[in-house]
Scaffold this motif. Structure first.
Motif, PDB file in Angstrom:
ATOM      1  N   LEU A   1      -8.602  -7.507  -5.021  1.00 14.12           N
ATOM      2  CA  LEU A   1      -8.397  -6.283  -5.543  1.00 14.12           C
ATOM      3  C   LEU A   1      -6.983  -6.379  -6.369  1.00 14.12           C
ATOM      4  N   ILE A   2      -6.008  -7.189  -5.777  1.00 15.99           N
ATOM      5  CA  ILE A   2      -4.786  -7.161  -6.345  1.00 15.99           C
ATOM      6  C   ILE A   2      -4.927  -7.851  -7.813  1.00 15.99           C
TER       7      ILE A   2
ATOM      8  N   SER B   1      -4.968  -7.516 -13.662  1.00 13.82           N
ATOM      9  CA  SER B   1      -5.677  -7.665 -15.091  1.00 13.82           C
ATOM     10  C   SER B   1      -5.392  -6.344 -16.144  1.00 13.82           C
ATOM     11  N   LYS B   2      -4.904  -4.998 -15.496  1.00 12.35           N
ATOM     12  CA  LYS B   2      -4.748  -4.002 -16.261  1.00 12.35           C
ATOM     13  C   LYS B   2      -3.271  -3.828 -16.750  1.00 12.35           C
ATOM     14  N   THR B   3      -2.505  -4.788 -16.384  1.00 10.58           N
ATOM     15  CA  THR B   3      -1.033  -4.781 -16.848  1.00 10.58           C
ATOM     16  C   THR B   3      -0.643  -6.056 -17.603  1.00 10.58           C
TER      17      THR B   3
ATOM     18  N   LYS C   1       0.781  -1.256  -0.005  1.00  8.55           N
ATOM     19  CA  LYS C   1       0.083  -0.033  -0.109  1.00  8.55           C
ATOM     20  C   LYS C   1       0.959   1.308   0.024  1.00  8.55           C
TER      21      LYS C   1
ATOM     22  N   ALA D   1       5.160   1.430  -9.545  1.00 13.68           N
ATOM     23  CA  ALA D   1       4.533   0.652 -10.143  1.00 13.68           C
ATOM     24  C   ALA D   1       5.058  -0.940  -9.717  1.00 13.68           C
TER      25      ALA D   1
ATOM     26  N   LEU E   1       2.691   1.748  -3.430  1.00 18.81           N
ATOM     27  CA  LEU E   1       1.641   2.406  -4.311  1.00 18.81           C
ATOM     28  C   LEU E   1       1.384   3.824  -4.201  1.00 18.81           C
TER      29      LEU E   1
ATOM     30  N   TYR F   1       3.937  -8.540  -7.346  1.00 17.47           N
ATOM     31  CA  TYR F   1       2.144  -9.376  -7.302  1.00 17.47           C
ATOM     32  C   TYR F   1       2.342 -10.756  -6.677  1.00 17.47           C
TER      33      TYR F   1
ATOM     34  N   SER G   1      -7.369  -7.553  -9.603  1.00 19.99           N
ATOM     35  CA  SER G   1      -8.111  -6.592 -10.692  1.00 19.99           C
ATOM     36  C   SER G   1      -7.091  -5.773 -10.977  1.00 19.99           C
ATOM     37  N   SER G   2      -6.043  -5.336 -10.427  1.00 16.54           N
ATOM     38  CA  SER G   2      -4.887  -4.528 -10.608  1.00 16.54           C
ATOM     39  C   SER G   2      -4.091  -5.143 -11.766  1.00 16.54           C
TER      40      SER G   2
END
Length: 633
Positions: free
Chosen positions: A521-522, A527-529, A489, A497, A492, A503, A524-525
């Protein structure tokens, strides 16, 4: 595997003949400037031997035969009057200025600082008016001997400077790594509006490449094209600039339009590929170099050995080593170090040690390569032993040496030695180095010193993703899962990044806590990378969902993975077994073997333990199916 054989071409043997003959060595004595009368000789000096004087006639435009006498032999017998008030007569100065080529030659051929100082004194005492040609040569030779302050004084005293003056001073700053001074001088040069020459462009491109100033380098490249400048040195500098800035495609574009690249251009391109993780291309370019009729030099060999190490092309590397042994290339400290590094990276640590022990001369990089090789190949004790020998011999340890020995200390859990190295880092004021700081965090976490790792992390002026990941991974490994997620946390919050390793460590913490909410939540993050397609991240997601009792999500992740390794299969099989789906676990074990991956003892033991009621079914299966060392053939 890229492992073609290649044949090194033979070349003509060159023999160097000495150009200096002792027959022409003559002693001559200096006199004071006031006694100078012969305007055919240098002011301030007269020859004792008149026959020598007759042969060495300055007005004859130095038409002496090759091998006549080294210019530095002349300088070694020159002295300047001690009398501060003595000076050269106007007639002598005018005579001397009429032909300054000799003094220029003497400056250019100076082989010691003493000679340079003598000639500098001549310039100060005997030349009343400034001569750009002589002073430019003086700046260049002072730079060659590392006397930048004296060179700058000469530069600042010049009433008139040309592009050569500015370029010589700029080159001096760049040669000794004084980038800030070089940039300030360059800014002043630009304000003067002087025209550049090709050497100026080379210097500025070098400065832009070292500072990764892509915009400046592109502007310089545009100026080169606009000015119509083109030569092999300049073209190689452009290629090197784009490579240093990470634009390898730009480097290839420039290289491809060079009509007749020489070995320097080829080597620049090979080095660029090798340093940017494109070892296969470096090897192909190396072969193309030979096919085009060129011969590699020592720099080429060092670069290609580095590529062999990165790509683990042991066969190719051994062929190069054989060429070195056959005296095809000169075995110096750089090639020897490259061979040590290549063998170590190819896990041939015994061969690396053989090369290391056979080297007559070693430098810091040589020692660092062998120490890093031992640490990387699990021989941490030998790495530490060599480090202690290195210290006893008072060999300087650089940052990479420190990183390697800290790694060895971590593998051995040798905390006292690690603390000793940490103290040396503080003593040398290196604690602000981001690589050393990150390795120290890793070391203390590895040795279960969580508070010490936290202090090192907090004291770092700059924390990158490696530093944070070392801390997060260490906390997760030590069972401090909540702290690991708090560090994530905080990371970030600082705008850093995460990478795939970050991860994976954070997901491991969520799995141990069975915290499905934070895990999602992790996810989800992720999935955008691009990290979503990483095999280790995928395995960590499977493990996290399985431990949280979410088997359908784990199956979905497994089925969508673009590639799988042993960890992925293990995570999914164990997930099935521990969630009571023993039949599916056995089917996946069979499928795993069909795809050519061995079932290890851990997987087999876990399935057998979790699926006791399937014992009879397991025993009835084929021996090929159950034995971890078996094959389905």
């Amino acid at each position: 595997m890229f492992s073609p054989s290649f044949c090194l071409p033979t070349t003509t043997n060159f023999q160097i003949y000495p150009s200096y003959s002792s027959d022409y060595t003559n002693r001559f004595r200096t006199r004071k400037c006031k006694s100078f009368s012969d305007d055919r000789k240098l002011p301030c000096f007269a020859f004792k031997d008149q026959s020598f004087s007759a042969r060495f006639d300055v007005s004859a435009k130095l038409e002496a035969p090759v091998g006549f006498c080294r210019d530095t032999e002349i300088v070694s017998h020159l002295e300047v009057p001690d009398d501060e008030t003595s000076s050269c007569s106007d007639a002598s100065v005018n005579s001397f200025i009429a032909d300054l080529s000799l003094l220029g030659r003497l400056l250019q051929s100076s082989s010691s600082l003493k000679e340079v100082k003598i000639l500098h004194a001549i310039v100060l005492k005997c030349l009343r008016s400034s001569t750009i040609f002589v002073e430019n040569n003086l700046i260049s030779v002072l730079v060659k001997f590392g006397r930048l302050n004296e060179a700058r004084k000469v530069f600042d005293r010049m009433p008139e400077k040309n592009v050569v003056s500015w370029t010589a001073m700029l080159n001096g700053y760049l040669r000794y790594g004084l980038d800030d001074e070089a940039m300030n001088l360059f800014s002043e040069f630009v304000k003067r509006g002087l025209l550049w020459n090709s050497k100026t462009y080379v210097c500025v491109l070098s400065m832009a490449g070292r500072n990764c100033d892509f915009e400046l380098g592109k502007q310089v490249h545009a100026g080169i094209i606009k000015g119509g400048f083109s030569n092999l040195i300049l073209d190689s500098s452009i290629v090197s600039f784009y490579a240093q800035c990470g634009d390898l495609e730009g480097a290839f574009r420039v290289f491809d339009v060079i009509k007749h690249p020489d070995v320097v251009c080829w080597t620049t391109m090979i080095t660029a590929c090798s340093q940017h993780g494109r070892g296969k291309e470096a090897l192909h370019i190396f072969l193309q170099l030979f096919s085009d009729g060129f011969d590699a030099n020592e720099f080429t060999v060092c670069s290609i050995l580095n590529a062999c190490g990165e790509e683990r092309e042991l066969k190719f590397g051994k062929q190069l080593h054989a060429a070195v042994i056959k005296n095809r290339f000169r075995m110096d400290v750089f090639i020897g170090t490259s061979l040590v590094d290549m063998y170590a990276k190819c896990s041939e640590i015994d061969d690396a040690r053989t090369v290391f022990d056979g080297m007559g001369k070693r430098n810091t990089v040589t020692w660092t390569s062998i120490i890093a090789g031992y640490a990387r190949n699990g021989h941490a004790e030998e790495a530490i032993r060599l480090f202690r020998i290195m210290k006893r011999r008072k060999i300087y340890a650089n940052n990479l040496t420190m990183v390697s020995i800290l790694r060895a200390c971590g593998l051995l859990r040798a905390l006292p030695t690690g603390k000793e190295v940490h103290a040396q880092i503080i003593k040398n004021s290196l604690q602000d180095n981001i690589y050393l700081g990150s390795t120290l965090v890793w070391l203390y976490c590895k040795c279960s010193e969580n508070s010490a790792a936290h202090k090192v992390l907090q004291d770092m002026p700059i924390r990158d993703v490696v530093s944070w990941t070392a801390m997060i991974s260490g906390c997760a490994h030590l069972g401090h899962e909540y702290e690991a997620l708090e560090y994530l946390k905080e990371m970030l919050g600082e705008g850093v990044a995460p990478n795939p390793f970050t991860y994976s460590s954070a997901l491991k913490a969520c799995a141990n806590l069975e915290d499905i909410e934070r895990g999602k939540l992790i996810h989800s993050s992720i999935s955008k990378t691009p990290a979503l397609s990483n095999v280790f991240v995928g395995s960590a997601l499977i493990n996290m969902y399985a431990k949280c009792g979410r088997l359908p999500e784990a199956i979905q992740i497994f089925d969508n993975m673009p590639e799988r390794n042993l960890v992925s299969w293990k995570a999914m099989i164990v997930a099935y077994a521990k969630n009571g789906c023993c039949g599916e676990a056995l089917k996946l074990m069979y499928r795993m073997q069909v795809e050519g991956i061995e079932v290890d003892d851990y997987i087999l033991g876990t399935v057998l333990t979790a699926c006791g009621e399937f014992k009879e079914n397991i025993e009835s299966k084929s021996k090929y199916f159950l034995h971890p060392k078996s094959s389905i053939v």
